[in-house]
Design a protein around this motif. Structure first.
Motif, short mmCIF file in Angstrom:
data_model
loop_
_atom_site.label_atom_id
_atom_site.label_comp_id
_atom_site.label_asym_id
_atom_site.label_seq_id
_atom_site.Cartn_x
_atom_site.Cartn_y
_atom_site.Cartn_z
N SER A 199 0.84 -1.20 0.00
CA SER A 199 0.00 0.00 0.00
C SER A 199 0.87 1.25 0.00
N GLU A 200 0.45 2.25 -0.74
CA GLU A 200 1.20 3.51 -0.81
C GLU A 200 0.77 4.44 0.32
N VAL A 201 1.74 5.09 0.92
CA VAL A 201 1.46 6.05 1.97
C VAL A 201 1.89 7.43 1.48
N THR A 202 0.93 8.31 1.28
CA THR A 202 1.26 9.63 0.73
C THR A 202 0.62 10.76 1.52
N GLY A 210 -10.62 1.85 7.25
CA GLY A 210 -11.41 0.71 6.82
C GLY A 210 -11.60 -0.34 7.91
N TYR A 211 -12.77 -0.97 7.86
CA TYR A 211 -13.06 -2.13 8.72
C TYR A 211 -13.72 -3.17 7.83
N LEU A 212 -13.28 -4.45 7.96
CA LEU A 212 -13.90 -5.53 7.21
C LEU A 212 -14.19 -6.70 8.14
N GLY A 213 -15.44 -7.12 8.17
CA GLY A 213 -15.85 -8.22 9.03
C GLY A 213 -17.31 -8.07 9.43
N MET A 214 -17.76 -8.92 10.32
CA MET A 214 -19.11 -8.78 10.86
C MET A 214 -19.23 -7.46 11.61
N ILE A 215 -20.23 -6.68 11.26
CA ILE A 215 -20.42 -5.37 11.89
C ILE A 215 -21.34 -5.58 13.09
N TYR A 274 -8.93 -3.23 0.90
CA TYR A 274 -7.83 -2.91 1.82
C TYR A 274 -6.97 -1.78 1.26
N ARG A 275 -6.65 -1.87 -0.02
CA ARG A 275 -5.74 -0.88 -0.61
C ARG A 275 -6.40 0.49 -0.78
N SER A 276 -7.73 0.54 -0.71
CA SER A 276 -8.42 1.83 -0.80
C SER A 276 -8.37 2.60 0.51
N CYS A 277 -7.82 1.97 1.54
CA CYS A 277 -7.81 2.57 2.88
C CYS A 277 -6.39 2.91 3.32
N ASP A 278 -6.25 4.00 4.07
CA ASP A 278 -4.96 4.38 4.64
C ASP A 278 -4.66 3.60 5.91
N VAL A 279 -5.70 3.31 6.67
CA VAL A 279 -5.57 2.60 7.94
C VAL A 279 -6.68 1.57 8.03
N LEU A 280 -6.36 0.39 8.54
CA LEU A 280 -7.34 -0.67 8.74
C LEU A 280 -7.42 -1.00 10.22
N VAL A 281 -8.64 -1.12 10.72
CA VAL A 281 -8.86 -1.29 12.16
C VAL A 281 -9.52 -2.64 12.43
N TYR A 294 -4.00 -11.13 9.12
CA TYR A 294 -2.95 -11.57 8.20
C TYR A 294 -3.14 -10.95 6.82
N GLU A 295 -4.40 -10.85 6.38
CA GLU A 295 -4.66 -10.27 5.06
C GLU A 295 -4.26 -8.80 5.02
N MET A 296 -4.54 -8.09 6.09
CA MET A 296 -4.15 -6.68 6.14
C MET A 296 -2.63 -6.54 6.11
N GLY A 297 -1.95 -7.44 6.83
CA GLY A 297 -0.50 -7.43 6.78
C GLY A 297 0.02 -7.72 5.39
N ALA A 298 -0.68 -8.59 4.65
CA ALA A 298 -0.23 -8.99 3.32
C ALA A 298 -0.23 -7.84 2.33
N VAL A 299 -1.05 -6.81 2.54
CA VAL A 299 -1.04 -5.65 1.65
C VAL A 299 -0.19 -4.51 2.21
N GLY A 300 0.49 -4.78 3.34
CA GLY A 300 1.35 -3.75 3.91
C GLY A 300 0.58 -2.60 4.51
N ALA A 301 -0.58 -2.91 5.11
CA ALA A 301 -1.43 -1.86 5.66
C ALA A 301 -0.96 -1.40 7.03
#
Length: 390
Positions: A199-202, A210-215, A274-281, A294-301
Motif C-alpha cells: 500500500s502507498e502512503v502519501t 477501513g473495517y472488514l468483518g461482521m459489523i 484494503y488498498r483503498s484505505c490508509d488505515v485498517l482497524v 494476516y490479510e491486512m498485513g499482506a497488503v502492507g497496511a
C-alpha cells in the motif's frame, strides 16, 4: 495417514469454511491423505482434498437457512459412516460436533482433534455479556449458557485442540484442557488472493479508515464508531461486511447523518478494499486468530488492533498499533497519531508485510500437518509401550 475432516458448514469460499479448506489443501504434501466431509460445497474444493458432501448438488440452489437443519443432521451421519469405513487416522473436527460423534471416532481408533475458530464459548459469553450491557442492549446475544455447558462437556474429550492465539490458549486452560494437548498454531492468508505490491502512503492529515468483518457489538464496531466520531480529523470511515442486528440501528443512523461514513456490505475484491484505505482497524472484543489480520498485513497496511486481534503476529509499535479493548479514546488517539505521522504509518505497514510472510496458508497448512503427524505418532508410540508393559 488418513485425515478425515468434519466441516458442518456451507463452503462458499468465505468465513471459517474457507479457512478450513485453505489449511487442509496443504496436508497431503506432508503425508496426510485428506478427506473433507462437508454439509455442502457451493464452490469447488481445491485438490488434492477429496470431498464427501452431505447434501445433493441441487441443494446448492436453496438458501442455507432453509436447508441447514437437514444438512447438519446428514453431515453427521455421513461422517460417522466415513469413520467406520476408513482406516483410522486423524479425525479433525471443525465446530461444532456432538459428544456422541467424537466418542464414536475415538471408539473406532481415530485420534480426535478440535479446531478452535474462537475462544471457548464460556470465555466469549463473559465478554459479550459485558459488551452488550455496556452498549445498553437488552436482547441476548448468540451464546447461551446451554451452548457453553455443551462445549465445556466435550472439549476435554479431544486428544488435541488447535489454538490460534494466546487468548484462545488461556480460555482452553480455563476450560480444563491440559496444556500438553493444546496445539499452538495460527490461521493465515492466501497468497493467490493478493498481489506483491505494498500500500502507498502519501497523504498527511486526512485518513480513509477501513473495517472488514461482521459489523457487530462483539467485533468492537461500536468502539470504532465512537472513536471515529470523537476524532477531529478529516477523512472517511468505510465499513464492509454483513450488518449484524446488534449494530443495525446505530450504523444506519450514522450513515444517514455523516456523509464521511460508507457502508459497503459484502466485498468481493478484499485486496482492492484494503488498498483503498490508509488505515485498517480490527477492534474486536472476541476472536480466535482473525484471518483479516494476516490479510491486512499482506497488503502492507497500517493496522490498529485490539489485543484479541494480534493473531500471534502483531506487536505494538513494530507492525501495528495495539489499543485497549472497549476504548474509543484509544482508537481516536491511534487515528490521530497515524494521520500526522506518515513515516510511522509507512514503517508499520512495511514491517507487517515482512512479518506476514511466514503466515501464508501454504506455510501454516504444512506446519499444522507436521504437528499433527508428530503428535499422533508420539501418542501411538506411548500407547504401544504402555500396552507392552502390562
Amino acid at each position: 495417514m488418513n485425515c478425515l475432516v468434519y466441516l458442518p458448514h456451507s463452503y462458499t469460499g468465505r468465513g471459517p469454511a474457507e479457512s478450513c479448506v485453505q489449511i487442509i489443501q496443504h496436508f497431503e504434501a506432508s503425508g496426510l491423505r485428506t478427506t473433507l466431509v462437508v454439509a455442502r460445497a457451493k464452490k469447488k474444493v481445491p485438490s488434492p482434498v477429496k470431498v464427501r458432501q452431505a447434501l445433493p448438488a441441487i441443494a446448492n440452489l436453496s438458501p442455507w437457512r432453509l436447508v441447514s437443519d437437514l444438512a447438519l443432521s446428514r453431515v453427521e451421519r455421513l461422517y460417522r459412516k466415513s469413520l467406520a469405513e476408513m482406516e483410522p487416522g486423524i479425525a479433525y473436527f471443525w465446530p461444532t460436533a456432538s459428544a456422541e460423534l467424537v466418542e464414536f471416532a475415538k471408539h473406532n481408533g481415530w485420534v480426535t482433534v478440535r479446531e478452535m475458530t474462537n475462544r471457548t464459548m464460556a470465555a466469549a459469553k463473559l465478554t459479550l455479556d459485558g459488551a452488550f450491557a455496556k452498549a445498553g442492549e437488552e436482547r441476548p446475544h448468540h451464546i447461551s449458557q446451554a451452548r457453553v455447558d455443551e462445549e465445556l462437556a466435550v472439549l476435554p474429550t479431544f486428544d488435541f485442540v488447535f489454538s490460534s492465539n494466546e487468548d484462545v490458549d488461556r480460555s482452553l486452560l480455563s476450560a480444563g484442557v491440559e496444556e500438553s494437548r493444546i496445539l499452538k498454531s495460527t490461521f493465515g492468508w492466501a497468497e493467490r488472493r493478493f498481489g506483491s505490491q505494498s500500500s502507498e502512503v502519501t497523504n498527511k492529515g486526512s485518513l480513509t479508515v477501513g473495517y472488514l468483518g461482521m459489523i457487530s457489538i462483539g467485533k468492537g464496531v461500536k468502539d470504532l464508531i465512537d472513536g471515529w466520531k470523537a476524532w477531529p480529523g478529516d477523512g472517511k470511515l468505510r465499513l464492509a461486511g454483513p450488518l449484524d442486528w446488534s449494530m443495525e440501528d446505530d450504523v444506519k443512523a450514522l450513515v444517514a447523518s455523516d456523509p464521511r461514513v460508507e457502508l459497503h456490505g459484502y466485498v468481493e475484491d478484499i485486496e482492492a478494499f484494503y488498498r483503498s484505505c490508509d488505515v485498517l482497524v480490527v477492534p474486536t472484543l472476541d476472536e480466535g486468530g482473525p484471518q483479516v489480520t494476516y490479510e491486512m498485513g499482506a497488503v502492507g497496511a497500517a493496522i490498529i488492533a485490539t489485543p484479541m486481534a494480534k493473531a500471534r503476529m502483531l506487536v505494538d509499535g513494530r507492525n501495528a498499533l495495539i489499543v485497549a479493548e472497549h476504548s474509543p479514546t484509544a482508537i481516536r488517539e491511534a487515528l490521530s497519531r497515524l494521520a500526522t505521522d506518515v513515516e510511522l504509518r509507512s514503517q508499520i505497514g512495511r514491517q507487517a508485510k515482512l512479518d506476514v510472510q511466514k503466515f501464508s496458508y501454504a506455510h501454516v497448512g504444512k506446519e499444522r500437518a507436521e504437528m499433527l503427524l508428530n503428535r499422533v505418532k508420539a501418542l501411538r508410540s506411548a500407547a504401544s509401550v504402555s500396552s507392552q508393559s502390562r
